[in-house]
Scaffold this active site. Structure first.
Site, mmCIF file in Angstrom:
data_model
loop_
_atom_site.group_PDB
_atom_site.id
_atom_site.type_symbol
_atom_site.label_atom_id
_atom_site.label_comp_id
_atom_site.label_asym_id
_atom_site.label_seq_id
_atom_site.Cartn_x
_atom_site.Cartn_y
_atom_site.Cartn_z
ATOM 1 N N ASN A 1 35.578 109.819 -25.933
ATOM 2 C CA ASN A 1 34.381 109.396 -25.199
ATOM 3 C C ASN A 1 33.314 109.036 -26.231
ATOM 4 O OD1 ASN A 1 32.091 109.153 -23.629
ATOM 5 N ND2 ASN A 1 31.941 111.334 -23.129
ATOM 6 N N TRP A 2 33.096 107.754 -26.399
ATOM 7 C CA TRP A 2 32.130 107.311 -27.417
ATOM 8 C C TRP A 2 30.688 107.474 -26.960
ATOM 9 C CZ3 TRP A 2 33.992 102.199 -30.258
ATOM 10 C CH2 TRP A 2 35.151 102.481 -30.994
ATOM 11 N N LYS A 3 30.491 107.770 -25.687
ATOM 12 C CA LYS A 3 29.132 107.885 -25.126
ATOM 13 C C LYS A 3 28.341 106.614 -25.458
ATOM 14 C CE LYS A 3 29.572 112.821 -25.736
ATOM 15 N NZ LYS A 3 28.929 114.108 -25.648
ATOM 16 N N HIS B 1 30.815 113.362 -15.881
ATOM 17 C CA HIS B 1 30.538 114.028 -17.165
ATOM 18 C C HIS B 1 29.223 114.800 -17.023
ATOM 19 C CE1 HIS B 1 29.481 114.600 -21.365
ATOM 20 N NE2 HIS B 1 30.743 114.343 -21.667
ATOM 21 N N GLU C 1 26.768 115.077 -18.852
ATOM 22 C CA GLU C 1 25.569 114.314 -19.222
ATOM 23 C C GLU C 1 25.138 113.395 -18.078
ATOM 24 O OE1 GLU C 1 27.041 112.784 -22.947
ATOM 25 O OE2 GLU C 1 26.953 114.794 -23.800
ATOM 26 N N GLU D 1 35.044 120.825 -19.324
ATOM 27 C CA GLU D 1 34.117 120.715 -20.445
ATOM 28 C C GLU D 1 32.947 121.680 -20.253
ATOM 29 O OE1 GLU D 1 34.609 116.647 -22.521
ATOM 30 O OE2 GLU D 1 33.067 116.466 -20.998
ATOM 31 N N GLY E 1 29.148 118.974 -27.983
ATOM 32 C CA GLY E 1 28.293 118.535 -29.084
ATOM 33 C C GLY E 1 27.596 119.657 -29.826
ATOM 34 N N SER F 1 33.531 120.021 -28.417
ATOM 35 C CA SER F 1 33.617 120.325 -29.854
ATOM 36 C C SER F 1 35.049 120.427 -30.376
ATOM 37 C CB SER F 1 32.827 121.601 -30.183
ATOM 38 O OG SER F 1 31.448 121.399 -29.911
ATOM 39 N N GLY G 1 34.347 113.942 -27.774
ATOM 40 C CA GLY G 1 33.150 113.139 -27.952
ATOM 41 C C GLY G 1 32.966 112.741 -29.404
ATOM 42 N N GLY G 2 32.145 113.489 -30.118
ATOM 43 C CA GLY G 2 31.762 113.128 -31.487
ATOM 44 C C GLY G 2 32.932 112.815 -32.406
#
Ligand code: PEP
Length: 245
Positions: free
Chosen positions: A9-11, A89, A91, A159, A165, A204, A225-226
């Site tokens: 997930n590149w957001k 998600h 977010e 999640e 993150g 993470s 994600g990251g």
């Protein structure tokens, strides 16, 4: 029985130059399914770029078209080459007030467009500390996943909000407790079909902890994600998942 899935997930990160990371990642060599969900602006350019790397969206509107400035429909994602879409998600739930009912409607829209829905659930730290985790996850599953979900159309991502993150990861026992409970709840609702539904862990995940997480009961892959932004970070996660297959 369940094909493992590594989903990135590149957001809201990445311009066209970032697609070089997809090239560097290269065609998957192992048995796992590999998916990149870049910003909507990059879907068309990312789709079909590398053999075996699927491309997905990060959200869609529940309607197929209409007066919804700035939104993107599921059929538009599919038309751009997406095969999957991340929905609900944390977010989106936090930044855009998305409720379980909204996520459910979006999931139905995704299915109608032929997309696989990756439905996200997860508790906040306050909910975990209050001992509410399983109740929260159960309610989110019930409310966000529509009737008629199948293994082919639906993936669930657990999640924990506090792990996204932050570098904090639940213990293996905490992940197992939630994933086992989700499997049971899906079984009660969807019967034998639920056996094939993939349950991803997200929060993470890195190359250094991936193998340990993938060994946990009922973890069928990861939503990352990251560490999905760079091939050098995502590649080892895919390799760890291949090794767990
Ligand atoms: C996510 O946002 O889906 C996620 C899991 O992020 P990270 O891997 O950066 O914690």
């Amino acid at each position: 029985m369940r094909r493992k899935l590594a989903a990135g997930n590149w957001k809201m990160n990445g311009t066209r130059a970032a697609l070089a990371e997809v090239d560097t990642l290269g065609a998957p060599k192992g048995p796992s399914e590999v998916l990149i969900c870049p910003p909507a602006t990059l879907i068309a350019a990312a789709a079909g770029r590398v053999d075996g790397i699927a491309v997905g969206g990060q959200d869609c509107h529940a309607a197929e078209k209409g007066a919804h400035t700035g939104d993107v429909s599921a059929s538009m994602l599919a038309d751009a080459g997406a095969t999957h879409v991340i929905l609900g998600h944390s977010e989106r739930r936090a930044d855009h007030g998305e409720t379980d009912a909204a996520v459910r409607a979006k999931t139905e829209a995704a299915w109608a467009a032929g997309l696989v829905a990756i439905v996200c659930v997860g508790e906040t730290l306050a909910q975990r500390e209050a001992g509410e985790t399983l109740d929260v996850i159960g309610a989110q599953l019930d409310g966000s996943v529509p009737d008629g979900a199948t293994a082919a159309t639906t993936v669930i991502a657990y999640e924990p909000v506090w792990a996204i993150g932050t570098g904090k990861v639940p213990t293996n026992d905490q992940i197992a407790e939630v994933h086992d409970a989700m499997r049971e709840r899906l079984k009660n609702r969807f019967g034998a079909e639920s056996d094939g539904m993939r349950l991803l862990y997200g929060g993470s995940v890195k190359g250094s902890n991936a193998a340990e997480i993938f060994a946990v009961s009922n973890v069928d892959g990861a939503l990352v994600g990251g560490a999905s932004l760079k091939a050098a970070d995502f590649g080892p996660i895919v390799e760890a998942l291949d090794a767990a297959s």
